[in-house]
Structure formats: structure tokens, C-alpha cells
Design a protein around this motif. Structure first.
Motif, PDB file in Angstrom:
ATOM      1  N   UNK A  32      25.350  48.791  28.612  1.00  0.00           N
ATOM      2  CA  UNK A  32      25.906  47.453  28.401  1.00  0.00           C
ATOM      3  C   UNK A  32      26.938  47.437  27.277  1.00  0.00           C
ATOM      4  N   UNK A  33      26.834  48.385  26.350  1.00  0.00           N
ATOM      5  CA  UNK A  33      27.732  48.433  25.189  1.00  0.00           C
ATOM      6  C   UNK A  33      29.007  49.226  25.438  1.00  0.00           C
ATOM      7  N   UNK A  34      29.004  50.099  26.444  1.00  0.00           N
ATOM      8  CA  UNK A  34      30.182  50.958  26.624  1.00  0.00           C
ATOM      9  C   UNK A  34      30.900  50.739  27.954  1.00  0.00           C
ATOM     10  N   UNK A  35      30.351  49.904  28.815  1.00  0.00           N
ATOM     11  CA  UNK A  35      31.007  49.624  30.096  1.00  0.00           C
ATOM     12  C   UNK A  35      31.614  48.224  30.028  1.00  0.00           C
ATOM     13  N   UNK A  36      32.950  48.140  30.047  1.00  0.00           N
ATOM     14  CA  UNK A  36      33.624  46.847  29.849  1.00  0.00           C
ATOM     15  C   UNK A  36      33.234  45.779  30.854  1.00  0.00           C
ATOM     16  N   UNK A  37      32.961  46.170  32.114  1.00  0.00           N
ATOM     17  CA  UNK A  37      32.595  45.167  33.112  1.00  0.00           C
ATOM     18  C   UNK A  37      31.291  44.462  32.750  1.00  0.00           C
ATOM     19  N   UNK A  38      30.424  45.119  31.990  1.00  0.00           N
ATOM     20  CA  UNK A  38      29.189  44.481  31.526  1.00  0.00           C
ATOM     21  C   UNK A  38      29.409  43.770  30.190  1.00  0.00           C
ATOM     22  N   UNK A  39      30.032  44.448  29.242  1.00  0.00           N
ATOM     23  CA  UNK A  39      30.240  43.866  27.906  1.00  0.00           C
ATOM     24  C   UNK A  39      30.974  42.528  27.993  1.00  0.00           C
ATOM     25  N   UNK A  40      31.903  42.420  28.916  1.00  0.00           N
ATOM     26  CA  UNK A  40      32.661  41.176  29.065  1.00  0.00           C
ATOM     27  C   UNK A  40      31.770  40.003  29.470  1.00  0.00           C
ATOM     28  N   UNK A  41      30.597  40.289  30.026  1.00  0.00           N
ATOM     29  CA  UNK A  41      29.708  39.224  30.513  1.00  0.00           C
ATOM     30  C   UNK A  41      28.771  38.686  29.432  1.00  0.00           C
ATOM     31  N   UNK A  42      28.524  39.460  28.363  1.00  0.00           N
ATOM     32  CA  UNK A  42      27.561  38.999  27.353  1.00  0.00           C
ATOM     33  C   UNK A  42      28.105  39.109  25.913  1.00  0.00           C
ATOM     34  N   UNK A  43      29.246  39.708  25.714  1.00  0.00           N
ATOM     35  CA  UNK A  43      29.759  39.954  24.363  1.00  0.00           C
ATOM     36  C   UNK A  43      30.018  38.672  23.583  1.00  0.00           C
ATOM     37  N   UNK A  44      29.767  38.738  22.301  1.00  0.00           N
ATOM     38  CA  UNK A  44      30.040  37.625  21.401  1.00  0.00           C
ATOM     39  C   UNK A  44      28.921  36.614  21.340  1.00  0.00           C
ATOM     40  N   UNK A  45      28.890  35.847  20.261  1.00  0.00           N
ATOM     41  CA  UNK A  45      27.852  34.820  20.093  1.00  0.00           C
ATOM     42  C   UNK A  45      27.968  33.719  21.153  1.00  0.00           C
ATOM     43  N   UNK A  46      26.861  33.031  21.365  1.00  0.00           N
ATOM     44  CA  UNK A  46      26.802  31.918  22.315  1.00  0.00           C
ATOM     45  C   UNK A  46      27.858  30.870  21.956  1.00  0.00           C
ATOM     46  N   UNK A  47      28.544  30.369  22.980  1.00  0.00           N
ATOM     47  CA  UNK A  47      29.523  29.312  22.766  1.00  0.00           C
ATOM     48  C   UNK A  47      30.942  29.812  22.598  1.00  0.00           C
ATOM     49  N   UNK A  48      31.133  31.122  22.447  1.00  0.00           N
ATOM     50  CA  UNK A  48      32.469  31.679  22.323  1.00  0.00           C
ATOM     51  C   UNK A  48      32.852  32.383  23.620  1.00  0.00           C
ATOM     52  N   UNK A  49      34.125  32.356  23.938  1.00  0.00           N
ATOM     53  CA  UNK A  49      34.630  33.113  25.078  1.00  0.00           C
ATOM     54  C   UNK A  49      35.037  34.491  24.572  1.00  0.00           C
ATOM     55  N   UNK A  50      34.518  35.523  25.197  1.00  0.00           N
ATOM     56  CA  UNK A  50      34.736  36.903  24.760  1.00  0.00           C
ATOM     57  C   UNK A  50      35.690  37.588  25.726  1.00  0.00           C
ATOM     58  N   UNK A  51      36.750  38.168  25.189  1.00  0.00           N
ATOM     59  CA  UNK A  51      37.748  38.840  26.011  1.00  0.00           C
ATOM     60  C   UNK A  51      37.966  40.264  25.502  1.00  0.00           C
ATOM     61  N   UNK A  52      37.920  41.215  26.395  1.00  0.00           N
ATOM     62  CA  UNK A  52      38.206  42.606  26.024  1.00  0.00           C
ATOM     63  C   UNK A  52      39.695  42.829  26.226  1.00  0.00           C
ATOM     64  N   UNK A  53      40.402  43.115  25.160  1.00  0.00           N
ATOM     65  CA  UNK A  53      41.832  43.399  25.226  1.00  0.00           C
ATOM     66  C   UNK A  53      42.047  44.877  25.527  1.00  0.00           C
ATOM     67  N   UNK A  54      41.245  45.699  24.873  1.00  0.00           N
ATOM     68  CA  UNK A  54      41.352  47.150  25.026  1.00  0.00           C
ATOM     69  C   UNK A  54      39.974  47.734  24.764  1.00  0.00           C
TER      70      UNK A  54
END
Length: 157
Positions: A32-54
């Protein structure tokens, strides 16, 4: 002593340690920490939109993330992966930047350790290098919320 689902303790005044048990296999929690397709779904604290740039999850690879608050405020972070030992250990630097990638805070070192624990996964998050106790405590709040999101996400897989 058996660790609770959310245990937090200090090793040093400026160190942050959080331990959490996930009802999921260690390999899955690690991914979950190294695969972007998963990290993008749960990353960041609740209420924030998390975007992987790179995200180049390999030793020496870099990442850059953007978190957007409800009011539109953007927060940027970036760092370098230092060590990746599937499914046991992940080490990377992390720091806040402006939108152009210029550091706005001191970089810290984050070490994640994944252990099998009674058929589940015990994750220990250890972050060092904070400039103040206040910043450490703000990160504690953010990580506790983020790990709740991770827990909810892995339950859906």
C-alpha cells in the motif's frame, strides 16, 4: 504488554513513534505504501485530497505529493526513498515544499517497519528530525488520521 490498535510513544523529544495493527497480511500492507494506484486511494489525513505528482519507489527514487484542504489550501511534500526491503522495511526522507518544490521545512527521516503479528501486521512508524515538539505533534495527528484511512482501505481489498 500487548500493543493496542493505536499506540503512540516518544523515544526522544523530537521523535515520533506510532504503532498500529492492521488486520491484513504484511505483504499487502507494505504494498500500500509503494504502489501508487493504492497510495492514491488512502494517502493523507481524512478530509484532504491526496494527489501523487511523482512516485519512483526504489532506493534513490523521488516522490512528490500534493494535499488539498477543503478551502483549497495546497500542501506539498517530497522526499527520497532510501531503503526498500519488501515486506519488512521502508525508509524515506520527507519535507514540506512550496508549489515549485522549494523546501519550506527541514527534511525528516521516516522509517516504517512491518512485522507479522498474530496473523495481522504490526506497523511501526518512526520519524526523526523534527524542528520542534509542536511540529512533531501536528504530524502525529496527521499520521493517526492517515493510518485510519489505510486501515479502512485495506479492509476493502
Amino acid at each position: 504488554m500487548t500493543p493496542g490498535p493505536d499506540a503512540a510513544a516518544d523515544l526522544g523529544e523530537l521523535d515520533l513513534v506510532i504503532t498500529r495493527i492492521f488486520d491484513a497480511p504484511r505483504e499487502l500492507v507494505f504494498r500500500m505504501w509503494i504502489e501508487p494506484e493504492h497510495l492514491a486511494r488512502w494517502g493523507g489525513p481524512r478530509g484532504l485530497t491526496f494527489t501523487i505528482i511523482k512516485m519512483d519507489a526504489r532506493p534513490g527514487g523521488a516522490y512528490r505529493f500534493k494535499m488539498t484542504e477543503f478551502n483549497g489550501t495546497e500542501r506539498w511534500s517530497q522526499g527520497i526513498y532510501r531503503e526498500i526491503v519488501p515486506p519488512q522495511r521502508l525508509v524515506f526522507t520527507t519535507g514540506w515544499t512550496d508549489a515549485e518544490g522549494n523546501p519550506t521545512s527541514q527534511y525528516t527521516l521516516l522509517t516504517l517497519t512491518f512485522q507479522e503479528y498474530e496473523g495481522k501486521t504490526k506497523l511501526t512508524l518512526h520519524q526523526t528530525g523534527f524542528e520542534s515538539v509542536r511540529l512533531r505533534d501536528l504530524h502525529r495527528e496527521g499520521y493517526l488520521s492517515t493510518l485510519e484511512r489505510l486501515d479502512a482501505y485495506v479492509a476493502t481489498l
